[in-house]
Design a protein around this motif. Structure first.
Motif, PDB file in Angstrom:
ATOM      1  N   PHE A   4       0.850  -1.193   0.000  1.00 39.78           N
ATOM      2  CA  PHE A   4       0.000   0.000   0.000  1.00 39.78           C
ATOM      3  C   PHE A   4       0.886   1.245   0.000  1.00 39.78           C
ATOM      4  O   PHE A   4       1.832   1.338   0.794  1.00 39.78           O
ATOM      5  CB  PHE A   4      -0.869   0.054   1.255  1.00 39.78           C
ATOM      6  N   TYR A   5       0.547   2.219  -0.850  1.00 39.90           N
ATOM      7  CA  TYR A   5       1.268   3.485  -0.898  1.00 39.90           C
ATOM      8  C   TYR A   5       0.255   4.622  -0.849  1.00 39.90           C
ATOM      9  O   TYR A   5      -0.725   4.601  -1.600  1.00 39.90           O
ATOM     10  CB  TYR A   5       2.105   3.593  -2.172  1.00 39.90           C
ATOM     11  N   LEU A   6       0.509   5.621   0.007  1.00 40.91           N
ATOM     12  CA  LEU A   6      -0.450   6.713   0.163  1.00 40.91           C
ATOM     13  C   LEU A   6       0.196   8.067  -0.074  1.00 40.91           C
ATOM     14  O   LEU A   6       1.281   8.352   0.407  1.00 40.91           O
ATOM     15  CB  LEU A   6      -1.053   6.704   1.566  1.00 40.91           C
ATOM     16  N   ASP A   7      -0.508   8.901  -0.844  1.00 37.90           N
ATOM     17  CA  ASP A   7      -0.142  10.306  -1.016  1.00 37.90           C
ATOM     18  C   ASP A   7      -1.426  11.117  -1.044  1.00 37.90           C
ATOM     19  O   ASP A   7      -2.533  10.553  -1.075  1.00 37.90           O
ATOM     20  CB  ASP A   7       0.668  10.513  -2.297  1.00 37.90           C
ATOM     21  N   ASP A   8      -1.295  12.456  -1.044  1.00 36.27           N
ATOM     22  CA  ASP A   8      -2.482  13.297  -0.929  1.00 36.27           C
ATOM     23  C   ASP A   8      -2.455  14.444  -1.919  1.00 36.27           C
ATOM     24  O   ASP A   8      -1.425  14.754  -2.534  1.00 36.27           O
ATOM     25  CB  ASP A   8      -2.607  13.847   0.491  1.00 36.27           C
ATOM     26  N   SER A   9      -3.603  15.095  -2.054  1.00 35.47           N
ATOM     27  CA  SER A   9      -3.761  16.277  -2.903  1.00 35.47           C
ATOM     28  C   SER A   9      -4.657  17.251  -2.148  1.00 35.47           C
ATOM     29  O   SER A   9      -5.799  16.920  -1.816  1.00 35.47           O
ATOM     30  CB  SER A   9      -4.387  15.880  -4.244  1.00 35.47           C
ATOM     31  N   LYS A  10      -4.141  18.454  -1.868  1.00 31.43           N
ATOM     32  CA  LYS A  10      -4.849  19.406  -1.011  1.00 31.43           C
ATOM     33  C   LYS A  10      -5.547  20.487  -1.840  1.00 31.43           C
ATOM     34  O   LYS A  10      -4.957  21.046  -2.763  1.00 31.43           O
ATOM     35  CB  LYS A  10      -3.872  20.064  -0.035  1.00 31.43           C
ATOM     36  N   HIS A  11      -6.795  20.772  -1.473  1.00 36.43           N
ATOM     37  CA  HIS A  11      -7.592  21.778  -2.174  1.00 36.43           C
ATOM     38  C   HIS A  11      -8.364  22.610  -1.154  1.00 36.43           C
ATOM     39  O   HIS A  11      -9.600  22.587  -1.103  1.00 36.43           O
ATOM     40  CB  HIS A  11      -8.539  21.091  -3.169  1.00 36.43           C
ATOM     41  N   HIS A  12      -7.620  23.350  -0.329  1.00 33.19           N
ATOM     42  CA  HIS A  12      -8.232  24.129   0.749  1.00 33.19           C
ATOM     43  C   HIS A  12      -9.243  25.140   0.221  1.00 33.19           C
ATOM     44  O   HIS A  12     -10.270  25.392   0.853  1.00 33.19           O
ATOM     45  CB  HIS A  12      -7.151  24.853   1.545  1.00 33.19           C
ATOM     46  N   GLY A  15     -12.460  23.423  -0.020  1.00 37.85           N
ATOM     47  CA  GLY A  15     -12.996  22.795   1.181  1.00 37.85           C
ATOM     48  C   GLY A  15     -12.684  21.340   1.392  1.00 37.85           C
ATOM     49  O   GLY A  15     -13.348  20.683   2.199  1.00 37.85           O
ATOM     50  N   PHE A  16     -11.652  20.813   0.725  1.00 39.88           N
ATOM     51  CA  PHE A  16     -11.339  19.403   0.964  1.00 39.88           C
ATOM     52  C   PHE A  16      -9.878  19.104   0.635  1.00 39.88           C
ATOM     53  O   PHE A  16      -9.207  19.833  -0.093  1.00 39.88           O
ATOM     54  CB  PHE A  16     -12.246  18.484   0.149  1.00 39.88           C
ATOM     55  N   SER A  17      -9.417  18.002   1.187  1.00 40.11           N
ATOM     56  CA  SER A  17      -8.173  17.358   0.770  1.00 40.11           C
ATOM     57  C   SER A  17      -8.490  15.889   0.545  1.00 40.11           C
ATOM     58  O   SER A  17      -9.385  15.323   1.191  1.00 40.11           O
ATOM     59  CB  SER A  17      -7.086  17.493   1.839  1.00 40.11           C
ATOM     60  N   LEU A  18      -7.770  15.283  -0.359  1.00 34.81           N
ATOM     61  CA  LEU A  18      -8.024  13.885  -0.717  1.00 34.81           C
ATOM     62  C   LEU A  18      -6.722  13.107  -0.644  1.00 34.81           C
ATOM     63  O   LEU A  18      -5.684  13.573  -1.112  1.00 34.81           O
ATOM     64  CB  LEU A  18      -8.613  13.808  -2.125  1.00 34.81           C
ATOM     65  N   ALA A  19      -6.783  11.938  -0.035  1.00 39.79           N
ATOM     66  CA  ALA A  19      -5.632  11.038   0.000  1.00 39.79           C
ATOM     67  C   ALA A  19      -6.007   9.743  -0.709  1.00 39.79           C
ATOM     68  O   ALA A  19      -7.173   9.325  -0.689  1.00 39.79           O
ATOM     69  CB  ALA A  19      -5.202  10.755   1.433  1.00 39.79           C
ATOM     70  N   ALA A  20      -5.019   9.123  -1.334  1.00 37.10           N
ATOM     71  CA  ALA A  20      -5.290   7.919  -2.111  1.00 37.10           C
ATOM     72  C   ALA A  20      -4.243   6.850  -1.839  1.00 37.10           C
ATOM     73  O   ALA A  20      -3.038   7.130  -1.784  1.00 37.10           O
ATOM     74  CB  ALA A  20      -5.311   8.245  -3.609  1.00 37.10           C
ATOM     75  N   PHE A  21      -4.718   5.633  -1.663  1.00 39.98           N
ATOM     76  CA  PHE A  21      -3.852   4.459  -1.630  1.00 39.98           C
ATOM     77  C   PHE A  21      -3.775   3.858  -3.023  1.00 39.98           C
ATOM     78  O   PHE A  21      -4.796   3.723  -3.717  1.00 39.98           O
ATOM     79  CB  PHE A  21      -4.424   3.375  -0.701  1.00 39.98           C
ATOM     80  N   VAL A  22      -2.567   3.490  -3.429  1.00 41.78           N
ATOM     81  CA  VAL A  22      -2.379   2.573  -4.547  1.00 41.78           C
ATOM     82  C   VAL A  22      -1.967   1.242  -3.933  1.00 41.78           C
ATOM     83  O   VAL A  22      -1.057   1.188  -3.096  1.00 41.78           O
ATOM     84  CB  VAL A  22      -1.308   3.084  -5.532  1.00 41.78           C
ATOM     85  N   ILE A  23      -2.633   0.179  -4.341  1.00 47.43           N
ATOM     86  CA  ILE A  23      -2.425  -1.143  -3.745  1.00 47.43           C
ATOM     87  C   ILE A  23      -1.891  -2.079  -4.822  1.00 47.43           C
ATOM     88  O   ILE A  23      -2.538  -2.294  -5.848  1.00 47.43           O
ATOM     89  CB  ILE A  23      -3.739  -1.689  -3.171  1.00 47.43           C
ATOM     90  N   ASP A  83     -11.817  17.543   5.398  1.00 44.76           N
ATOM     91  CA  ASP A  83     -11.752  18.999   5.336  1.00 44.76           C
ATOM     92  C   ASP A  83     -10.361  19.423   5.807  1.00 44.76           C
ATOM     93  O   ASP A  83      -9.855  18.904   6.804  1.00 44.76           O
ATOM     94  CB  ASP A  83     -12.831  19.614   6.230  1.00 44.76           C
ATOM     95  N   GLY A  84      -9.748  20.375   5.135  1.00 48.49           N
ATOM     96  CA  GLY A  84      -8.398  20.781   5.509  1.00 48.49           C
ATOM     97  C   GLY A  84      -7.413  19.665   5.227  1.00 48.49           C
ATOM     98  O   GLY A  84      -7.565  18.916   4.279  1.00 48.49           O
ATOM     99  N   ASP A  85      -6.401  19.530   6.090  1.00 46.75           N
ATOM    100  CA  ASP A  85      -5.466  18.428   5.884  1.00 46.75           C
ATOM    101  C   ASP A  85      -4.953  17.818   7.187  1.00 46.75           C
ATOM    102  O   ASP A  85      -4.249  16.822   7.160  1.00 46.75           O
ATOM    103  CB  ASP A  85      -4.277  18.862   5.017  1.00 46.75           C
TER     104      ASP A  85
END
Length: 257
Positions: A4-12, A15-23, A83-85
């Motif tokens: 599993f690998y996780l990184d994120d993308s922030k969009h303050h 109103g949101f931030s998103l993180a994603a796992f690649v498996i 919301d936020g990060d």
């Protein structure tokens, strides 16, 4: 075992931030290294970042497309939205807990790699993880450098891609693109929404299960991503929560001709 690998993308601003796992079923490092070198990049010196300017850079675009193709064919993905990060790390662990209950991942040991900056410290992250008995099967690696663990760069692509898809669902992205597809596919030269083009390339990768009681043939062509491949934190607004569920809660796998 899965990796599993996780990184994120922030969009303050929105109103949101998103993180994603690649498996990945196996360690993808050797393959990613090969893809980089094939496209003229030395992975020891170059780091792929989705935020890099790609307009007019065919070499970088080709590298991105090759990495996305690998994700679409060989990986599974799961996403969380906050919301936020400041809650990204804990939310990612909640997502991981749900993902581990998927039949394809149950009863195995796994290695889990988190990009830097998702927790206050490795000690804090380990403390949070230790409180969940579901993580007994996991070997955690917090605060990792994406130059060392190339799988995190795959997660960067997915986080950026899924964030753009969500921004489109929220009405913040309206861009259209012209498809450059094989001539016999019927898609070459077709103008489509950017979010559709992004989704089409990864739609088979979402961690999901077949619907238990499909109502009709269309429902049969959809799979449930939530809860295994999607976690929505309580911190997000109702509008973003609804848009996230609409965009990612289920996934259509039928014909798109």
């Amino acid at each position: 075992m899965a990796y599993f690998y996780l990184d994120d993308s922030k969009h303050h601003r929105f109103g949101f931030s998103l993180a994603a796992f690649v498996i990945c079923d196996t360690d993808p490092t050797e393959h990613i290294d090969s893809v980089f070198r094939k496209h003229g990049y030395d992975p020891e010196e170059f780091e792929y970042k989705s935020s890099a300017k790609m307009a007019g850079d065919r070499q970088l675009q080709a590298l991105r497309d090759a990495l996305k193709s690998f994700i679409g064919r060989q990986c599974k993905i799961a996403v969380c939205v906050v919301d936020g990060d400041k809650r990204l790390g804990p939310a990612a662990l909640r997502l991981l807990s749900s993902a581990l209950s998927h039949p394809s991942l149950e009863g195995q040991t796994h290695k889990v790699f988190f990009d830097e900056g998702l927790f206050q410290s490795r000690k804090v992250a380990a403390g949070v993880a230790d409180r969940n008995v579901a993580f007994g099967c996991c070997e955690f690696h917090f605060e990792q450098d994406s130059r060392t663990h190339l799988g995190i760069q795959l997660a960067d692509i997915v986080a950026h891609t899924c964030s753009t898809m969500l921004l489109e669902t929220l009405g913040h992205v309206t861009k259209k693109v012209i498809l450059d597809a094989p001539g016999d596919s019927g898609y070459d030269g077709l103008e489509v929404e950017l979010g559709f083009e992004m989704w089409a390339g990864i739609r088979y990768a979402f961690l999901a299960k077949n619907k238990q009681n499909p109502k009709d043939d269309f429902d049969l062509a959809n799979v449930d991503v939530y809860p295994w491949g999607l976690f929505i934190d309580d911190s997000v607004s109702e509008d973003i929560s609804n848009a996230t569920m609409e965009r990612f809660g289920e996934n259509y796998l039928g014909c798109i001709h």
